[in-house]
Motif scaffolding. Structure first.
Motif, mmCIF file in Angstrom:
data_model
loop_
_atom_site.group_PDB
_atom_site.id
_atom_site.type_symbol
_atom_site.label_atom_id
_atom_site.label_comp_id
_atom_site.label_asym_id
_atom_site.label_seq_id
_atom_site.Cartn_x
_atom_site.Cartn_y
_atom_site.Cartn_z
ATOM 1 N N VAL A 79 -3.374 -6.195 -7.273
ATOM 2 C CA VAL A 79 -4.404 -6.436 -6.264
ATOM 3 C C VAL A 79 -4.604 -5.199 -5.397
ATOM 4 C CG1 VAL A 79 -4.959 -7.750 -4.179
ATOM 5 C CG2 VAL A 79 -4.058 -8.931 -6.184
ATOM 6 N N THR A 80 -3.502 -4.574 -4.985
ATOM 7 C CA THR A 80 -3.577 -3.412 -4.097
ATOM 8 C C THR A 80 -4.295 -2.235 -4.758
ATOM 9 O OG1 THR A 80 -1.492 -4.089 -3.065
ATOM 10 C CG2 THR A 80 -2.201 -1.841 -2.670
ATOM 11 N N PHE A 81 -3.997 -1.984 -6.031
ATOM 12 C CA PHE A 81 -4.685 -0.905 -6.752
ATOM 13 C C PHE A 81 -6.161 -1.237 -6.946
ATOM 14 C CE2 PHE A 81 -0.505 0.773 -8.018
ATOM 15 C CZ PHE A 81 -0.743 2.141 -7.938
ATOM 16 N N ALA A 82 -6.474 -2.512 -7.229
ATOM 17 C CA ALA A 82 -7.872 -2.919 -7.398
ATOM 18 C C ALA A 82 -8.647 -2.738 -6.103
ATOM 19 C CB ALA A 82 -7.941 -4.369 -7.874
ATOM 20 N N MET A 83 -8.012 -3.014 -4.966
ATOM 21 C CA MET A 83 -8.670 -2.861 -3.679
ATOM 22 C C MET A 83 -8.968 -1.400 -3.355
ATOM 23 S SD MET A 83 -6.756 -5.648 -1.239
ATOM 24 C CE MET A 83 -7.275 -7.376 -1.237
ATOM 25 N N GLN A 84 -8.302 -0.502 -4.062
ATOM 26 C CA GLN A 84 -8.549 0.928 -3.886
ATOM 27 C C GLN A 84 -9.768 1.383 -4.692
ATOM 28 O OE1 GLN A 84 -5.655 3.736 -5.523
ATOM 29 N NE2 GLN A 84 -5.423 4.686 -3.522
ATOM 30 N N GLY A 85 -10.317 0.465 -5.475
ATOM 31 C CA GLY A 85 -11.486 0.799 -6.268
ATOM 32 C C GLY A 85 -11.218 1.050 -7.727
ATOM 33 N N LYS A 86 -9.976 0.826 -8.143
ATOM 34 C CA LYS A 86 -9.632 1.024 -9.546
ATOM 35 C C LYS A 86 -9.909 -0.237 -10.353
ATOM 36 C CE LYS A 86 -6.047 4.543 -8.862
ATOM 37 N NZ LYS A 86 -6.825 5.603 -9.542
ATOM 38 N N LYS A 87 -10.149 -0.037 -11.630
ATOM 39 C CA LYS A 87 -10.306 -1.159 -12.557
ATOM 40 C C LYS A 87 -8.933 -1.442 -13.150
ATOM 41 C CE LYS A 87 -13.384 -2.712 -16.277
ATOM 42 N NZ LYS A 87 -14.419 -2.264 -17.243
ATOM 43 N N VAL A 88 -8.341 -2.554 -12.745
ATOM 44 C CA VAL A 88 -6.932 -2.831 -13.032
ATOM 45 C C VAL A 88 -6.793 -4.054 -13.939
ATOM 46 C CG1 VAL A 88 -4.678 -3.359 -12.018
ATOM 47 C CG2 VAL A 88 -6.284 -1.868 -10.798
ATOM 48 N N LEU A 89 -5.900 -3.929 -14.906
ATOM 49 C CA LEU A 89 -5.562 -5.055 -15.778
ATOM 50 C C LEU A 89 -4.086 -5.377 -15.619
ATOM 51 C CD1 LEU A 89 -6.218 -7.014 -18.183
ATOM 52 C CD2 LEU A 89 -5.468 -5.171 -19.701
ATOM 53 N N ILE A 90 -3.773 -6.630 -15.318
ATOM 54 C CA ILE A 90 -2.379 -7.066 -15.334
ATOM 55 C C ILE A 90 -2.168 -7.917 -16.575
ATOM 56 C CG2 ILE A 90 -2.900 -8.967 -13.738
ATOM 57 C CD1 ILE A 90 0.040 -8.769 -12.810
ATOM 58 N N VAL A 91 -1.157 -7.547 -17.359
ATOM 59 C CA VAL A 91 -0.852 -8.226 -18.612
ATOM 60 C C VAL A 91 0.485 -8.940 -18.479
ATOM 61 C CG1 VAL A 91 -0.459 -7.955 -21.098
ATOM 62 C CG2 VAL A 91 -2.086 -6.450 -19.926
ATOM 63 N N ARG A 132 0.835 -1.197 0.000
ATOM 64 C CA ARG A 132 0.000 0.000 0.000
ATOM 65 C C ARG A 132 0.874 1.252 0.000
ATOM 66 N NH1 ARG A 132 -3.335 -3.668 2.921
ATOM 67 N NH2 ARG A 132 -2.411 -3.208 4.948
ATOM 68 N N THR A 133 2.030 1.160 0.663
ATOM 69 C CA THR A 133 2.985 2.278 0.643
ATOM 70 C C THR A 133 3.538 2.482 -0.763
ATOM 71 O OG1 THR A 133 3.636 1.885 2.941
ATOM 72 C CG2 THR A 133 5.171 3.131 1.580
ATOM 73 N N ILE A 134 3.877 1.375 -1.438
ATOM 74 C CA ILE A 134 4.364 1.463 -2.817
ATOM 75 C C ILE A 134 3.297 2.104 -3.704
ATOM 76 C CG2 ILE A 134 5.095 0.145 -4.843
ATOM 77 C CD1 ILE A 134 6.216 -1.962 -2.905
ATOM 78 N N ARG A 135 2.048 1.666 -3.525
ATOM 79 C CA ARG A 135 0.936 2.236 -4.298
ATOM 80 C C ARG A 135 0.871 3.749 -4.107
ATOM 81 N NH1 ARG A 135 -4.685 0.453 -2.123
ATOM 82 N NH2 ARG A 135 -4.048 1.955 -0.521
ATOM 83 N N THR A 136 0.953 4.189 -2.864
ATOM 84 C CA THR A 136 0.897 5.624 -2.570
ATOM 85 C C THR A 136 2.063 6.362 -3.209
ATOM 86 O OG1 THR A 136 -0.230 5.219 -0.470
ATOM 87 C CG2 THR A 136 0.856 7.344 -0.723
ATOM 88 N N ASN A 137 3.258 5.782 -3.119
ATOM 89 C CA ASN A 137 4.440 6.429 -3.690
ATOM 90 C C ASN A 137 4.335 6.538 -5.202
ATOM 91 O OD1 ASN A 137 5.530 6.686 -1.152
ATOM 92 N ND2 ASN A 137 6.938 4.957 -1.334
ATOM 93 N N ILE A 138 3.780 5.505 -5.842
ATOM 94 C CA ILE A 138 3.578 5.555 -7.289
ATOM 95 C C ILE A 138 2.624 6.690 -7.640
ATOM 96 C CG2 ILE A 138 2.520 4.345 -9.251
ATOM 97 C CD1 ILE A 138 3.586 1.728 -8.034
ATOM 98 N N GLN A 139 1.556 6.819 -6.891
ATOM 99 C CA GLN A 139 0.572 7.863 -7.168
ATOM 100 C C GLN A 139 1.170 9.256 -6.982
ATOM 101 O OE1 GLN A 139 -2.336 6.312 -4.403
ATOM 102 N NE2 GLN A 139 -3.610 5.515 -6.054
ATOM 103 N N PHE A 140 1.986 9.433 -5.948
ATOM 104 C CA PHE A 140 2.611 10.727 -5.718
ATOM 105 C C PHE A 140 3.687 11.045 -6.754
ATOM 106 C CE2 PHE A 140 0.898 10.631 -1.329
ATOM 107 C CZ PHE A 140 0.402 11.926 -1.281
ATOM 108 N N SER A 141 4.296 10.007 -7.327
ATOM 109 C CA SER A 141 5.355 10.240 -8.310
ATOM 110 C C SER A 141 4.814 10.763 -9.634
ATOM 111 C CB SER A 141 6.135 8.942 -8.560
ATOM 112 O OG SER A 141 5.356 8.032 -9.299
#
Length: 234
Positions: A70-82, A32-41
């Motif tokens: 999974v973490t981004f999807a749990m935030q409510g986003k529609k996520v695709l992993i390829v 979740r910390t990585i997710r936040t850091n990605i969003q701030f970057s």
């Protein structure tokens, strides 16, 4: 919309998906910390496509890719992993999915649509496209105009697309996709880190003007947790 049936799996079957099996753990919190850091970057730009790669094999990039998705999807986003590692694919194993059709199918068969290939799993908002049959020319397929078209189609359907790529040093696939993506995450294995390989990988990514937004230092022991895995993007 998506024709692939929802896949139900017991969490005990997915030990590498710690964000599902142990959502309250220290490790899951690091994701979740990585997710936040990605969003701030990417505050000045809407991040839609993200490449996950490493210098060499064994860094844990596919585990990072899956848990981030999974973490981004749990935030409510529609996520695709390829699974764009069409040489040594692993995403289908992580999510226990068939791999008869996948990215290769979409790249080579124009009459096949994304909705026919994408798997909808039990995690709300998470979709998977496996690699499909291993082709003889992965780099050429990823560099094709058809791949560009698919990326545009992915962006119309999903909030975030994560591409799990092969290591940078071995083949040019990661460079090709990093040049197309909004951001790239580089995974470094603490126990197997090779400074020369990491430096070379950095140079190769810079050559294609990849936007490397962070590094995940993997398999770092965390006190108070029985696993050792992840820190965050820096």
């Amino acid at each position: 919309m998506f024709n692939k049936k929802q896949k139900q799996l017991d969490n005990n079957e997915r030990p590498s998906l710690v964000t599902l099996t142990r959502p309250s753990s220290v490790i899951a919190e690091q994701f979740r910390t990585i997710r936040t850091n990605i969003q701030f970057s990417m505050v000045d730009k809407n991040l839609k496509t993200l490449v996950i790669t490493s210098a060499g094999p064994g860094a844990g990039k596919s585990t990072i890719s899956a848990n981030l998705a999974v973490t981004f999807a749990m935030q409510g986003k529609k996520v695709l992993i390829v699974d764009a590692d069409m040489r040594k694919p692993t995403v289908h194993k992580t999510f226990r999915l068939p791999n008869r059709d996948g990215l290769t199918t979409l790249l080579t068969e124009r009459d096949v649509e994304i909705k026919d290939i994408a798997h909808r799993v039990d995690t709300e908002g998470l979709f998977i496209i496996t690699s499909g049959v291993i082709p003889p020319n992965p780099s050429e397929l990823l560099a094709s105009k058809r791949m560009d078209q698919l990326i545009t189609e992915f962006e119309d359907l999903f909030d975030l697309i994560i591409f799990d790529m092969p290591p940078v040093i071995a083949v040019t696939d990661a460079q090709v996709m990093a040049s197309k993506a909004d951001g790239t995450i580089f995974v470094v294995n603490k126990d197997g880190a090779d400074k020369e390989m990491d430096t070379k990988s950095k140079e190769l990514l810079e050559k294609v003007k990849a936007n490397v937004i962070g590094v995940v230092f993997n398999r770092v022991e965390l006190k108070g947790d029985n696993y050792y895995y992840y820190y965050g993007a820096e």
